[in-house]
Design an enzyme around this catalytic site. Structure first.
Site, PDB file in Angstrom:
ATOM      1  N   CYS A 139       0.827  -1.197   0.000  1.00 38.67           N
ATOM      2  CA  CYS A 139       0.000   0.000   0.000  1.00 38.67           C
ATOM      3  C   CYS A 139       0.871   1.260   0.000  1.00 38.67           C
ATOM      4  CB  CYS A 139      -0.981  -0.009   1.168  1.00 38.67           C
ATOM      5  SG  CYS A 139      -2.308   1.221   0.977  1.00 38.67           S
ATOM      6  N   HIS A 250      -3.654  -5.031   0.469  1.00 39.48           N
ATOM      7  CA  HIS A 250      -3.178  -5.447   1.799  1.00 39.48           C
ATOM      8  C   HIS A 250      -3.363  -6.944   2.039  1.00 39.48           C
ATOM      9  CE1 HIS A 250      -2.625  -1.481   3.835  1.00 39.48           C
ATOM     10  NE2 HIS A 250      -3.487  -1.077   2.917  1.00 39.48           N
ATOM     11  N   GLU A 252      -1.961  -8.725   4.330  1.00 39.71           N
ATOM     12  CA  GLU A 252      -1.916  -9.002   5.778  1.00 39.71           C
ATOM     13  C   GLU A 252      -3.278  -8.838   6.446  1.00 39.71           C
ATOM     14  OE1 GLU A 252      -2.070  -4.715   5.771  1.00 39.71           O
ATOM     15  OE2 GLU A 252      -1.025  -6.141   4.476  1.00 39.71           O
TER      16      GLU A 252
END
Length: 332
Positions: A139, A250, A252
């Site tokens: 990001c 993202h 994660e």
């Protein structure tokens, strides 16, 4: 007899070449099974600073730490605001660096972008000298990757991709990229057909922007997506020559962020593809032998020395964060 002897000599030579080749190949694939990844900290955001009453200077979202640990690596925090000697010293002991997402500005003095530029130049030197050293930007970290490569020339445009879960629109030839050439067909199928990449960004990097700052031959565009206003942005790329990778989405968050009403995908397949990216990057980091001078130095540097705080209860963007006070920045 001389003919037979000649054949024996030839056979022996072929065997010798085979053995030598396999010894060399074996040496080439010996990997580091104790990788340590550095995660770059960043300035405390306005909301986080207000919540913590200004007691801290920088932070790392815990989801990035867990993301790396899930693939079999450990984590060391990298401080912002340090001089080049600090970054050279720490990178020589780490096996890769992750630049996390967040909400800081690139023009802050001695901040996230300044540290990123130093790290990028050092990693670039390492790779040019044959020392394989990967960087992964996620990001804001993705945007930082092209920003520092462009010598801090701003080329992002504003866009609208908040809480937007998307499949990846792969470019032709994406399977030739390092990032996806070994990906299984089911991983590619999920990424192409399901809304498993979650986006939270107000700035975009476009193909036109890369051309404008003369990075179109430096970075290989792997996939592009469209924001809520029809802006076509780059969603994944990699450096042509070095193991530098950028993901605008993202991975994660699919596994470790549970803030409500953010449209984060938590399905089995969403977790599966997120784990792919973690495994890929840590595997890249296994390809160098950097290490700390001794166990004591290593142990004192690990993220284990700090405790994460539960921030999700305050309505912040992360479930947990590592907060670092000013004491780590007294000497630069």
């Amino acid at each position: 007899m001389s003919i037979i002897f000649g054949k024996i000599q030839i056979s022996f030579l072929i065997l010798l070449i085979f053995i030598t080749h396999n010894v060399i190949s074996t040496k080439e694939i010996v990997l580091n099974n104790r990788p340590i990844i550095g995660i770059l900290s960043q300035e405390i955001s306005y909301r986080l600073n207000r919540t913590t009453e200004g007691r801290y200077k920088s932070y790392i979202a815990a989801s990035y730490v867990k993301f790396i640990e899930s693939a079999g690596a450990r984590v060391v925090p990298i401080w912002i605001g340090k001089n080049e000697t600090y970054y050279r010293n720490i990178l020589a002991k780490l096996n890769g660096v992750l630049w996390p997402g967040g909400g800081t500005y690139f023009n802050n003095s001695k901040g996230y972008a300044d540290a990123g530029k130093k790290i990028y130049r050092i990693a670039e030197e390492m790779n040019k000298e044959g020392d394989y050293f990967p960087i992964l930007g996620i990001c804001l970290g993705f945007e930082l990757l092209t920003y520092v490569a462009a010598n801090n020339v701003e080329h992002r445009i504003t866009c609208s991709s908040q809480s937007q879960a998307l499949p990846l629109n792969f470019n032709t030839g994406f399977k030739e990229s390092r990032l996806f050439k070994n990906a299984s067909s089911d991983i590619i199928d999920i990424l192409e057909k399901q809304n498993v990449t979650i986006n939270f960004h107000s700035y975009c990097v476009t193909k036109k922007a890369l051309v404008r700052v003369k990075l179109n031959d430096i970075f290989r565009i792997i996939s592009r997506n469209v924001d809520r206003n029809g802006v076509r942005f780059i969603s994944s790329l990699e450096h042509v020559n070095f193991p530098f990778y950028g993901l605008q989405f993202h991975p994660e968050k699919n596994i470790y962020e549970w803030i409500k009403d953010k449209n984060i995908p938590h399905s089995f397949d969403a977790v599966k593809v997120s784990q792919y990216f973690a495994n890929f990057f840590v595997h890249e980091a296994r390809k160098n032998k950097h290490r700390f001078q001794n166990f004591t130095e290593e142990a004192k540097s690990l993220i284990y020395n700090y405790l994460p705080s539960y921030s999700g209860i305050n309505g912040l963007a992360y479930e947990q964060v590592y907060l670092f006070p000013s004491m780590f920045y007294n000497s630069i």
